[in-house]
Design a protein around this motif. Structure first.
Motif, short mmCIF file in Angstrom:
data_model
loop_
_atom_site.label_atom_id
_atom_site.label_comp_id
_atom_site.label_asym_id
_atom_site.label_seq_id
_atom_site.Cartn_x
_atom_site.Cartn_y
_atom_site.Cartn_z
N VAL A 28 -25.36 -11.86 9.24
CA VAL A 28 -25.94 -11.50 10.70
C VAL A 28 -27.31 -11.22 10.65
N ALA A 29 -27.97 -11.61 9.48
CA ALA A 29 -29.22 -11.73 9.10
C ALA A 29 -29.79 -12.64 8.06
N THR A 30 -30.78 -13.02 7.96
CA THR A 30 -31.21 -14.12 6.97
C THR A 30 -31.44 -13.56 5.68
N ARG A 31 -31.62 -12.11 5.23
CA ARG A 31 -31.70 -11.53 4.13
C ARG A 31 -30.31 -11.15 3.53
N THR A 32 -30.18 -11.14 2.32
CA THR A 32 -29.23 -10.96 1.56
C THR A 32 -29.08 -9.53 0.86
N ILE A 33 -28.04 -9.07 0.40
CA ILE A 33 -27.94 -7.60 -0.30
C ILE A 33 -27.67 -8.15 -1.92
N SER A 34 -28.22 -7.62 -2.73
CA SER A 34 -27.64 -8.01 -4.10
C SER A 34 -27.61 -6.73 -5.10
N ASP A 35 -26.33 -6.51 -5.33
CA ASP A 35 -25.91 -5.27 -6.02
C ASP A 35 -25.45 -5.78 -7.50
N ALA A 36 -25.85 -5.16 -8.57
CA ALA A 36 -25.38 -5.48 -10.12
C ALA A 36 -24.05 -4.88 -9.84
N ILE A 37 -23.10 -5.71 -10.85
CA ILE A 37 -21.81 -5.11 -11.20
C ILE A 37 -21.80 -4.60 -12.60
N ASP A 38 -21.78 -3.14 -12.71
CA ASP A 38 -22.06 -2.33 -13.86
C ASP A 38 -20.85 -2.40 -14.85
N ASN A 39 -19.90 -1.88 -13.74
CA ASN A 39 -18.30 -1.64 -14.55
C ASN A 39 -17.50 -1.72 -13.40
N VAL A 40 -16.24 -1.92 -13.92
CA VAL A 40 -15.15 -2.27 -13.06
C VAL A 40 -13.73 -1.59 -13.54
N ASN A 41 -13.13 -1.07 -12.38
CA ASN A 41 -11.62 -0.77 -12.72
C ASN A 41 -10.92 -1.69 -11.79
N VAL A 42 -9.85 -1.84 -12.66
CA VAL A 42 -8.71 -2.78 -12.07
C VAL A 42 -7.38 -2.10 -11.89
N LEU A 43 -6.81 -1.91 -10.78
CA LEU A 43 -5.45 -1.51 -10.66
C LEU A 43 -4.53 -2.37 -9.99
N VAL A 44 -3.40 -2.65 -10.46
CA VAL A 44 -2.27 -3.58 -10.07
C VAL A 44 -0.91 -2.91 -9.73
N PHE A 45 -0.59 -3.14 -8.36
CA PHE A 45 0.45 -2.47 -7.93
C PHE A 45 1.69 -3.77 -7.61
N ASP A 46 2.82 -3.35 -7.76
CA ASP A 46 4.07 -4.26 -7.50
C ASP A 46 4.33 -4.28 -6.13
N GLY A 47 5.34 -5.00 -5.67
CA GLY A 47 5.57 -5.33 -4.16
C GLY A 47 6.13 -4.05 -3.52
N GLN A 48 6.46 -2.93 -4.04
CA GLN A 48 6.86 -1.75 -3.59
C GLN A 48 5.65 -0.84 -3.57
N GLY A 49 4.57 -1.15 -4.24
CA GLY A 49 3.25 -0.51 -4.07
C GLY A 49 3.08 0.58 -5.13
N HIS A 50 3.76 0.30 -6.29
CA HIS A 50 3.91 1.14 -7.44
C HIS A 50 2.74 0.64 -8.50
N LEU A 51 2.05 1.51 -8.93
CA LEU A 51 1.01 0.95 -10.07
C LEU A 51 1.85 0.54 -11.34
N ILE A 52 1.66 -0.81 -11.78
CA ILE A 52 2.08 -1.39 -12.88
C ILE A 52 1.32 -1.87 -13.92
N GLY A 53 -0.08 -1.44 -13.82
CA GLY A 53 -1.15 -1.64 -14.76
C GLY A 53 -2.51 -1.46 -14.34
N SER A 54 -3.43 -0.71 -15.26
CA SER A 54 -4.53 -0.50 -14.74
C SER A 54 -5.73 -0.69 -16.02
N ALA A 55 -6.87 -1.09 -16.00
CA ALA A 55 -7.75 -1.11 -17.02
C ALA A 55 -9.28 -0.87 -16.56
N TYR A 56 -10.14 -0.23 -17.48
CA TYR A 56 -11.64 -0.32 -17.25
C TYR A 56 -12.34 -1.15 -18.03
#
Length: 534
Positions: free
Chosen positions: A26-54
């Motif tokens: 919506v403007a010409t300038r962008t925002i740049s954020d570094a990705i320092d760390n990541v959490n990943v969470l995986v849920f099945d079709g019923q919304g239950h957690l079936i895996g995670s990692a950091y």
């Protein structure tokens, strides 16, 4: 044995490749954020957690042990700074309810202190063995930059960002704010050297997603008012004032944010007050009037009972610097005067002095006489308080039209004032001159911070204008604070105003009050403190 075989068949691995999306443009300038760390969470079709990692150390992919399943939702969250940030989360619904911590202070929104990024991919089938899926991360906040452009007769005096969320749901797809908690950034006063017609850039601010809602009644820009805005809608509060002939007014404008609902080709929806995440907003605001008849504006007229008065855009009590700007600090500047009024005579305004009047910081040397005695200087005669108050023209007119200036030894007080040796040659101004009695009145009322309105139409003359020590104390404190010399308390100061052929008007700043009087023009004992218009 069969159970063990089934468990091995359910084993799977998921490699999540991490990407980052630039904000909606919506403007010409962008925002740049570094990705320092990541959490990943995986849920099945019923919304239950079936895996995670950091993963830390700026990962570009994360490996997650999961189970074979269909209809899965993969969620990646960057920059939490902790492998335990999502401990206790076992369902997708619980993740959707998770919010960022409340910011320690509203000003943190202007510093981009919380850079959590979130991305999700729904409807994923995980097969036995190795699986790969890319997830694009987006910011929880949007960037706002405001450009406020006033017309040539308006000066922007300040702005404040109001009603911004102090926390945000991490997962997208929510339909309302996580709490009713909102904050406001501290009031930002525009620099006092900003004059009428000057464009002001406010921001940059980083604002959490604010899903305030919509209102179908607000279907035009004029209807985006406080009455139609949903509770919690964010807005920018702008203060401004006008100047010019009888143009004195102050107004407060409320500009509600949100309303842009499309990414590539922005679509404006006036009914929409939502601030979506990962947008980059540039708000260009034009103020072309006082808004006296606009329900979005709080309008306050500022009037003067003086005739032929123009309102400048200077602020009383600020310091006039040697480059013509004004401010509230001595540091890094040479101060040449102190602003005591923004009401200018028509002659001075027409000559190009559009800001106000400033008082010199010291007296001229010696105690000169006013002028010839007896003698008519050809100025409007003042004999009552009403006359005194209305005369802000005699000093400028007498000096620069009648010629009672630095070259005219017949008018010693005028000559000394015009010859005052503080250099003001680096900006547009009238030059120093002997103040009219109405300008002394403004010094008393404005720098003295006392109410003299009841005296403005008085038929009194040659008596006490104000009783008490407050006015004199405040005037002198203001002068001394900037390194000047307090007004003498033992005698009178000349004004440029003429009482009659024998007398000129005087003012005395005493510890017991302010006295207006008159005395013989040839009296050799009174002080001179110059003023100028700029």
């Amino acid at each position: 044995m069969d159970d063990m075989l089934d468990e091995r068949q359910d084993d799977a691995t998921l490699t999540v490749k991490i990407a980052q999306q630039d904000p909606t443009t919506v403007a010409t300038r962008t925002i740049s954020d570094a990705i320092d760390n990541v959490n990943v969470l995986v849920f099945d079709g019923q919304g239950h957690l079936i895996g995670s990692a950091y993963a830390s150390s700026s990962p570009t992919s994360v490996s997650v042990p999961v189970r074979v399943s269909s209809g899965c939702t993969i969620c990646a969250i960057a920059n939490t700074g902790s492998s335990s940030y999502f401990d206790g989360i076992s369902t997708f619904a619980e993740l959707q309810a998770k919010v960022t911590p409340i910011l320690a202070s509203a000003t943190a929104l202007g510093a981009k202190s919380n850079e959590v990024l979130y991305g999700t991919i729904p409807g994923v089938t995980l097969s036995s063995g190795a699986n790969t899926q890319a997830v694009t991360l987006r910011r929880l906040y949007s960037k706002y930059t405001f450009t406020i452009t006033p017309s040539s007769d308006i000066v922007i005096t300040g702005y404040q960002l109001c009603n911004v969320p102090n926390e945000c749901c991490i997962a997208s797809g929510n339909t309302s704010n996580p709490t009713t908690g909102f904050a406001g950034l501290n009031y930002d006063a525009v620099a006092t050297s900003v004059y009428a017609g000057t464009t002001v850039t406010a921001g940059t601010y980083y604002i959490y997603e604010n899903l305030a809602g919509t209102n179908s009644a607000s279907n035009t820009a004029e209807l985006r008012t406080s009455a139609n805005a949903p509770n919690g809608a964010s807005y920018l509060l702008i203060t401004a004032k006008g100047y010019g002939y009888n143009g004195g007014w102050t107004s407060i404008y409320r500009v509600y944010l949100g309303g842009v609902t499309n990414a590539v080709s922005p679509v404006v929806d006036y009914t929409n007050f939502n601030i979506n995440r990962n947008f980059n907003y540039q708000c260009n605001i034009v103020i072309s009037g006082s808004g006296a008849n606009d329900v979005r504006v709080t309008y306050s007229p500022t009037t003067s009972t003086r005739t032929n008065v123009y309102f400048g855009d200077a602020t009383v009590g600020t310091y006039l610097y040697s480059d013509g700007t004004t401010g509230t600090t001595k540091t890094g500047h040479t101060v040449v005067g102190i602003v005591f009024s923004n009401q200018l005579s028509s002659a001075e305004y027409s000559a190009g002095y559009r800001h106000g009047y400033a008082l010199a910081l010291t007296d001229v040397s010696g105690n000169p006489t006013w002028g010839p005695y007896p003698g008519d200087a050809g100025l409007t005669k003042v004999t009552t308080f009403a006359d005194y108050y209305n005369d802000i023209t005699a000093g400028y007119y007498g000096t620069f039209t009648k010629g009672y200036n630095k070259s005219n030894g017949s008018y010693p007080a005028w000559q000394a004032a015009n010859n005052y040796n503080v250099d003001v040659s680096h900006f547009t101004n009238s030059g120093w001159y002997l103040p009219s009695i109405g300008q002394w009145w403004d010094v008393c009322a404005n720098l003295g911070k006392v109410d003299l309105i009841s005296q403005q139409n008085s038929n009194s003359g040659n008596s006490t204008l104000y009783n008490g020590s407050t006015a004199t104390t405040n005037v002198n404190n203001a002068i001394v604070a900037v390194g000047g010399i307090a007004l003498a308390s033992d005698y009178y100061y000349w004004s440029a105003s003429e009482y009659d052929t024998y007398n000129a008007a005087l003012v005395s700043f005493l510890s017991s009050g302010i006295v207006l009087s008159k005395f013989y023009k040839n009296y050799l004992a009174y002080y001179v403190r110059p003023v100028l218009a700029f």
